[in-house]
Write a protein that holds these residues in place. Structure first.
Motif, PDB file in Angstrom:
ATOM      1  N   PRO A  61      69.221 -52.301  35.257  1.00 47.39           N
ATOM      2  CA  PRO A  61      70.644 -52.398  34.902  1.00 47.39           C
ATOM      3  C   PRO A  61      71.242 -51.041  34.547  1.00 47.39           C
ATOM      4  CG  PRO A  61      69.295 -53.895  33.558  1.00 47.39           C
ATOM      5  CD  PRO A  61      68.360 -53.101  34.401  1.00 47.39           C
ATOM      6  N   LEU A  62      70.364 -50.073  34.303  1.00 45.16           N
ATOM      7  CA  LEU A  62      70.847 -48.743  33.949  1.00 45.16           C
ATOM      8  C   LEU A  62      71.785 -48.201  35.018  1.00 45.16           C
ATOM      9  CD1 LEU A  62      70.044 -47.292  31.395  1.00 45.16           C
ATOM     10  CD2 LEU A  62      68.501 -45.860  32.751  1.00 45.16           C
ATOM     11  N   ILE A  63      71.501 -48.487  36.286  1.00 49.06           N
ATOM     12  CA  ILE A  63      72.303 -47.885  37.360  1.00 49.06           C
ATOM     13  C   ILE A  63      73.722 -48.465  37.395  1.00 49.06           C
ATOM     14  CG2 ILE A  63      72.447 -47.573  39.867  1.00 49.06           C
ATOM     15  CD1 ILE A  63      69.341 -47.424  39.807  1.00 49.06           C
ATOM     16  N   PRO A  64      73.875 -49.787  37.535  1.00 50.19           N
ATOM     17  CA  PRO A  64      75.262 -50.273  37.574  1.00 50.19           C
ATOM     18  C   PRO A  64      75.991 -50.149  36.235  1.00 50.19           C
ATOM     19  CG  PRO A  64      73.714 -52.107  37.671  1.00 50.19           C
ATOM     20  CD  PRO A  64      72.923 -50.862  37.809  1.00 50.19           C
ATOM     21  N   GLN A  65      75.244 -50.065  35.143  1.00 51.56           N
ATOM     22  CA  GLN A  65      75.928 -49.993  33.848  1.00 51.56           C
ATOM     23  C   GLN A  65      76.342 -48.560  33.485  1.00 51.56           C
ATOM     24  OE1 GLN A  65      76.462 -53.699  33.506  1.00 51.56           O
ATOM     25  NE2 GLN A  65      76.980 -52.499  31.691  1.00 51.56           N
ATOM     26  N   THR A  66      75.987 -47.605  34.324  1.00 55.47           N
ATOM     27  CA  THR A  66      76.375 -46.238  34.043  1.00 55.47           C
ATOM     28  C   THR A  66      77.631 -45.889  34.822  1.00 55.47           C
ATOM     29  OG1 THR A  66      74.076 -45.659  33.700  1.00 55.47           O
ATOM     30  CG2 THR A  66      75.593 -43.843  34.054  1.00 55.47           C
ATOM     31  N   ALA A  67      78.690 -45.663  34.092  1.00 58.12           N
ATOM     32  CA  ALA A  67      79.964 -45.334  34.731  1.00 58.12           C
ATOM     33  C   ALA A  67      80.066 -43.830  34.884  1.00 58.12           C
ATOM     34  CB  ALA A  67      81.103 -45.871  33.885  1.00 58.12           C
ATOM     35  N   LYS A  68      80.581 -43.411  36.047  1.00 63.02           N
ATOM     36  CA  LYS A  68      80.745 -41.974  36.282  1.00 63.02           C
ATOM     37  C   LYS A  68      82.219 -41.693  36.550  1.00 63.02           C
ATOM     38  CE  LYS A  68      76.417 -42.343  38.561  1.00 63.02           C
ATOM     39  NZ  LYS A  68      76.558 -43.549  39.389  1.00 63.02           N
ATOM     40  N   PRO A  69      82.943 -41.540  35.496  1.00 66.67           N
ATOM     41  CA  PRO A  69      84.360 -41.225  35.703  1.00 66.67           C
ATOM     42  C   PRO A  69      84.478 -39.875  36.403  1.00 66.67           C
ATOM     43  CG  PRO A  69      83.870 -41.755  33.408  1.00 66.67           C
ATOM     44  CD  PRO A  69      82.568 -41.558  34.096  1.00 66.67           C
ATOM     45  N   MET A  70      85.567 -39.720  37.093  1.00 66.35           N
ATOM     46  CA  MET A  70      85.685 -38.547  37.951  1.00 66.35           C
ATOM     47  C   MET A  70      85.715 -37.250  37.156  1.00 66.35           C
ATOM     48  SD  MET A  70      88.515 -40.355  40.248  1.00 66.35           S
ATOM     49  CE  MET A  70      89.065 -41.140  38.748  1.00 66.35           C
ATOM     50  N   ASP A  71      86.286 -37.327  35.959  1.00 67.57           N
ATOM     51  CA  ASP A  71      86.535 -36.056  35.281  1.00 67.57           C
ATOM     52  C   ASP A  71      85.663 -35.823  34.049  1.00 67.57           C
ATOM     53  OD1 ASP A  71      87.683 -38.219  34.207  1.00 67.57           O
ATOM     54  OD2 ASP A  71      89.722 -37.433  34.062  1.00 67.57           O
ATOM     55  N   SER A  72      84.783 -36.788  33.723  1.00 72.70           N
ATOM     56  CA  SER A  72      83.986 -36.540  32.521  1.00 72.70           C
ATOM     57  C   SER A  72      82.532 -36.929  32.764  1.00 72.70           C
ATOM     58  CB  SER A  72      84.564 -37.324  31.339  1.00 72.70           C
ATOM     59  OG  SER A  72      84.609 -38.694  31.677  1.00 72.70           O
ATOM     60  N   ALA A  73      81.731 -36.797  31.737  1.00 65.92           N
ATOM     61  CA  ALA A  73      80.298 -37.053  31.886  1.00 65.92           C
ATOM     62  C   ALA A  73      80.029 -38.537  32.065  1.00 65.92           C
ATOM     63  CB  ALA A  73      79.569 -36.538  30.651  1.00 65.92           C
ATOM     64  N   ALA A  74      78.878 -38.811  32.649  1.00 62.30           N
ATOM     65  CA  ALA A  74      78.481 -40.204  32.861  1.00 62.30           C
ATOM     66  C   ALA A  74      78.225 -40.869  31.520  1.00 62.30           C
ATOM     67  CB  ALA A  74      77.234 -40.267  33.721  1.00 62.30           C
ATOM     68  N   VAL A  75      78.554 -42.135  31.437  1.00 59.79           N
ATOM     69  CA  VAL A  75      78.332 -42.863  30.206  1.00 59.79           C
ATOM     70  C   VAL A  75      77.773 -44.251  30.537  1.00 59.79           C
ATOM     71  CG1 VAL A  75      80.758 -43.562  30.182  1.00 59.79           C
ATOM     72  CG2 VAL A  75      79.413 -43.719  28.084  1.00 59.79           C
TER      73      VAL A  75
END
Lengths: 520, 401
Positions: A61-75
């Protein structure tokens, strides 16, 4: 991880699901526009959706639950993220609007359910094409329409000529909307132990489909007082009639009385009996009526294609390792159900608790399963290599999981000693709504299966029905809970009532029936 | 995301207290996020069910309009028309949604019968009055009301003397269960109050109240012996036409074979008289000693006639009548037992219960039939003989003593 590489080079063009009567063609106007642009857009949309589903259901679940917004660090967050259908971005709910504004991407997949969110509707849309893929992924784990489980193919072997809508409409009758299989069964005088087992059979989808598709036609059967015919008639009455009154299981009862099974002679009295014994009786009787005619022997391997074997039977493998020479012996045996002793664990708990505060002793189903199918025990054993009696370690694991897993919690134990009476163990055993059986299979022994989500899913079971014994051992009563869709019902002889999940999970279960998820 | 700084998660319900340390805050926000997920999952599920049902409704409606608009009479054919409603467009055999069905469509049609679904239960928790002018789909929301089942049904408590058990007593406590399944009960009861039905024993073809079925089968089919089944088989061949009347009481297996011929011979003249009165097929069975026994004098005969015609008038298929008769039986039997302390009945009252139906019923209908019995000398003698063989006959012979 993925079953197949999802390259766009795949020669086949993806197709939108054919229109069905009584169903809109698309989930919303916007999905309609997406699918009507050109074939390339349709292809990439569907392939992206498949890829996203794989990453949601087949990876950590780590992969889909990690959001990568375009302008900031992954969370990485616990709450749902949204995976863009049109590019590989994963977004938080807050960033979703921004992304849509910037890139004009309008469709996102909810990371918890796999549902498609349409930004223009500002709502989740349930598009038939996407939904079919999602359900297949959750169910069998593959997108292909070929059924995965071999058993089921044998069971419902499709004759293509019989699949046409015309053939079906001329050869079947449509039951009233009122006939839903929810009826009580009258107590014919201390027969609640039969009623609970019959209800669990009636709400077992595999058995239901078998009988409702004329798996055993009582009109064609010539065996007098055949119990399978009585079952057939009962299924017809439950699922084809509008009657909401209780059912009188007279034919089952007389078939049961007439049955000349010597092993069950002591069962045939007018006293309240053990529901588990009746379950075994009924299963074996139905096997004999539908199966290969061989008597299932306990302790041996028995394969049969009858409905009962395909529904309930699995295989256990016990591995005995000689402590002297290290030689290994494997023995395989079929099982109708798993019987889990409670006494040892209860005693252990009792010792532990006696020191500390006396809280209500309880245990969990997984603890009981661990005890039987993960831990090993010592035994004496005649080793062929050493040619003498040796200490050995024996370990039992499940070799083949059944479609419907039945578990008996041994609440009734004969106590040796003082007055040798059967006693009831009233310890609550917590059981889950969904059960992962992978740790108890011999595949789990092999290697690292921890991260194999596909394998784990193929071993996931959902609770189907629960048989509960209330009261004392001699004067008690049986009730059962069965699930129909997502709704639970309590069956108390002729009375059917709605039940909450908490009622079900709070019950002191005696028999548990779990159904494999990939079938539902 | 929120775990870094916030005191709570996405749901914002589980909030860490002020001044909590960072681990506390983290725990609170994790728990809060999990709560959010649970609610999210539930919502998605309900949303899916509801939205798909509404979308299907929109499709069904527009398809209906389209097939009405086209002249073609074949229902399967896709009509070549374009129809537009507020919720959907029908075009080239396809249904296209317009807008969000959750907004455009208010009702739900059953995908099978195309009738509107009733959306609220008619009774109990969350009940609303249904619009009587609308024909709804037969699948109704389930009723949740204490003492009633999911269809709003409840049951008449089993009558007195019918093997009262703890369970039965509990059922009586049901708030609205009407207590008396007495005369004409079926008519007085509201339609949602059901009574226990009877079923036909597959072996002896008698109609037995369901709550006694297991007991009956135990003695009729079960391991109470070959004789029981043999007797039942003979009964079937002899009196197959009687169609499960309660008068077809069978004799205990021992006495059927064992009853000496003299008894039946002695009884024969009167026996035949009796036969003319009761046309129930089974009574022509000459081996049935019980039939003869209660007919030693004119008085009893009349009684029999009365009871026969009664039961016949109501027809063998009238289950309620049978139920009633059974309940009388049990009550009467107890009285009977008290009367006769020295009778053999006590040996196994349970076994005799399902078998002794008809004679006892006769006693009940006219208790005065007891005294005249001793006067019939020859009868009594044969009765005595039977007493030794069957406890059921004993029940009957005991009062004279």
């Amino acid at each position: 991880m993925a079953a197949r590489p999802a390259t766009p080079a795949s020669p086949k063009n993806s197709k939108v699901k054919a229109p069905q009567p009584g169903q809109p063609q698309y989930g919303c106007e916007h999905v309609q526009r997406l699918f009507n642009q050109d074939q390339a857009t349709t292809n990439t949309s569907i392939q992206h959706y498949k890829m996203i589903l794989r990453s949601i259901f087949d990876t950590t679940p780590l992969i889909p639950q990690t959001a990568k917004p375009m302008d900031s660090a992954a969370v990485t967050i616990l709450t749902p993220t949204y995976l863009c259908l049109q590019c590989p971005s994963t977004l938080t709910e807050e960033d979703r609007a921004k992304h849509g504004h910037k890139k004009a991407h309008r469709f996102y997949v909810d990371s918890r359910s796999g549902g498609v969110y349409c930004q223009m509707c500002d709502d989740i849309v349930w598009d038939p094409t996407f939904e079919e893929l999602r359900l297949r992924k959750i169910g069998t784990g593959t997108f292909s329409t070929n059924r995965k489980r071999k058993n089921e193919d044998e069971l419902f072997a499709a004759d293509p000529s019989k699949e046409s809508p015309q053939y079906i409409s001329t050869n079947t009758s449509i039951a009233s909307c009122k006939a839903n299989g929810l009826r009580g069964i009258y107590n014919a005088g201390a027969t609640c132990y039969q009623n609970v087992v019959l209800q669990s059979f009636l709400h077992n989808p595999v058995l239901r489909n078998f009988y409702l598709s004329d798996g055993h036609q009582s009109s064609n059967c010539e065996i007098p007082h055949c119990l399978s015919c009585a079952m057939d008639d009962m299924f017809q009455d439950f699922y084809a009639l509008e009657n909401t009154n209780g059912y009188t299981a007279a034919n089952i009862l007389s078939g049961f009385w007439i049955s000349d099974k010597k092993a069950f002679e002591n069962l045939v009295t007018t006293k309240e009996q053990d529901a588990h014994e009746f379950f075994q009786f009924l299963a074996e009787e139905l096997h004999e009526r539908n199966g290969d005619g061989k008597k299932p022997e306990t302790g041996s391997e028995h394969s049969c294609n009858c409905i009962i074997h395909q529904t309930f039977y699995g295989k256990l493998q016990s591995t005995t390792t000689c402590q002297h020479c290290g030689g290994v012996t494997n023995q395989v045996q079929s099982f109708l159900d798993l019987s889990l002793p409670l006494e040892n664990l209860t005693q252990k708990r009792g010792k532990k608790n006696s020191g500390a505060a006396k809280g209500p002793a309880h245990m969990t189903l997984t603890e009981c399963l661990d005890e039987e199918y993960i831990k090993s025990d010592k035994c004496e054993y005649r080793c062929h290599n050493c040619n003498s009696m040796q200490q050995a370690r024996r370990q039992t694991a499940i070799k083949r999981l059944p479609n419907v897993l039945s578990i008996q919690l041994k609440r009734f134990e004969f106590k040796q000693g003082r007055n040798e009476r059967a006693a009831k163990i009233d310890t609550p055993v917590h059981f889950p709504l969904q059960l992962n059986m992978l740790p108890y299979t011999n595949r789990a022994r092999g290697g690292d299966v921890k991260d194999n989500y596909e394998l784990a899913r193929s071993c996931t079971y959902d609770l189907l029905s629960v048989v509960v014994h209330v009261g004392e051992i001699d004067t008690g009563h049986y009730v059962s809970y069965c699930r129909v869709g997502d709704q639970w019902f309590q069956f108390n002889d002729h009375k059917v009532e709605l039940a909450q999940k908490s009622d079900v999970l709070g019950a002191k279960a005696y028999l548990l029936f779990y159904i494999i998820r990939s079938l539902t | 995301m929120s775990s870094e700084t916030g005191e709570t998660g996405k749901a914002g319900i589980i909030v860490a207290p002020e001044g909590a340390n960072s681990m506390d805050k983290l725990a609170h926000s994790v728990l809060d996020d999990l709560l959010y997920n649970i609610v999210h999952d539930l919502l998605i599920k309900v949303h899916r069910d509801e939205k798909m049902a509404r979308a299907a409704t929109a499709a069904i409606k527009v398809e209906k309009l389209a097939s009405d608009a086209s002249e073609s009479s074949t229902p399967d054919a896709k009509p070549d028309v374009r129809i537009e409603t507020d919720a959907a467009i029908y075009e080239e055999g396809k249904v296209l949604l317009k807008g969000n069905p959750l907004k455009t469509t208010k009702e739900i049609l059953c995908p099978r019968c195309h009738l509107p679904r009733l959306l609220h239960p008619t009774d109990g928790k969350g009940a609303k009055k249904q619009d009587q002018s609308i024909i709804y789909c037969k699948k109704h929301p389930y009723i949740e009301k204490p003492g009633y089942d999911i269809y709003g049904q409840t049951w008449v408590a089993p009558g007195p003397g019918r093997g009262k058990k703890k369970k039965d007593m509990e059922k009586k406590l049901d708030p609205d269960a009407s207590p008396a399944p007495g005369e004409g009960g079926a008519k007085d009861r509201p339609p949602n109050v059901l009574s226990f039905p009877s079923a036909t024993c597959s072996k002896c073809k008698r109609c037995i109240l369901v709550t006694r079925l297991n007991n009956h089968m135990g003695s009729c089919i079960g391991n109470s012996g070959r004789n029981a089944s043999r007797a039942a088989a003979q009964k079937i061949s002899n009196g197959g036409s009687n169609g499960g009347s309660q008068n077809n009481d069978n004799t205990p297996p021992g006495s059927q074979k064992g009853t000496p011929l003299p008894a039946s011979r002695a009884a024969s003249p009167r026996k035949r008289d009796g036969d003319e009165f009761d046309e129930d097929g089974d009574d022509s069975d000459p081996n049935n000693p019980k039939k003869k026994k209660p007919k030693p004098n004119v008085l009893t005969k009349k009684v029999i006639l009365k009871s026969k015609s009664q039961s016949q008038g109501q027809g063998p298929s009238n289950k309620k009548e049978k139920v009633k008769a059974n309940s009388m039986l049990s009550m009467e039997q107890r009285v009977d037992d008290e009367d006769s302390k020295n009778s053999t009945v006590q040996v196994a009252p349970k076994k005799s219960t399902p078998k002794g139906t008809s004679p006892i019923k006769k006693l009940k209908i006219n208790p005065s039939s007891k005294p005249p019995q001793p006067t019939s000398g020859p009868k009594k003698g044969s009765k005595r003989e039977r007493d030794q063989e069957s406890e059921s006959s004993g029940t009957l012979s005991s009062p004279p003593q």
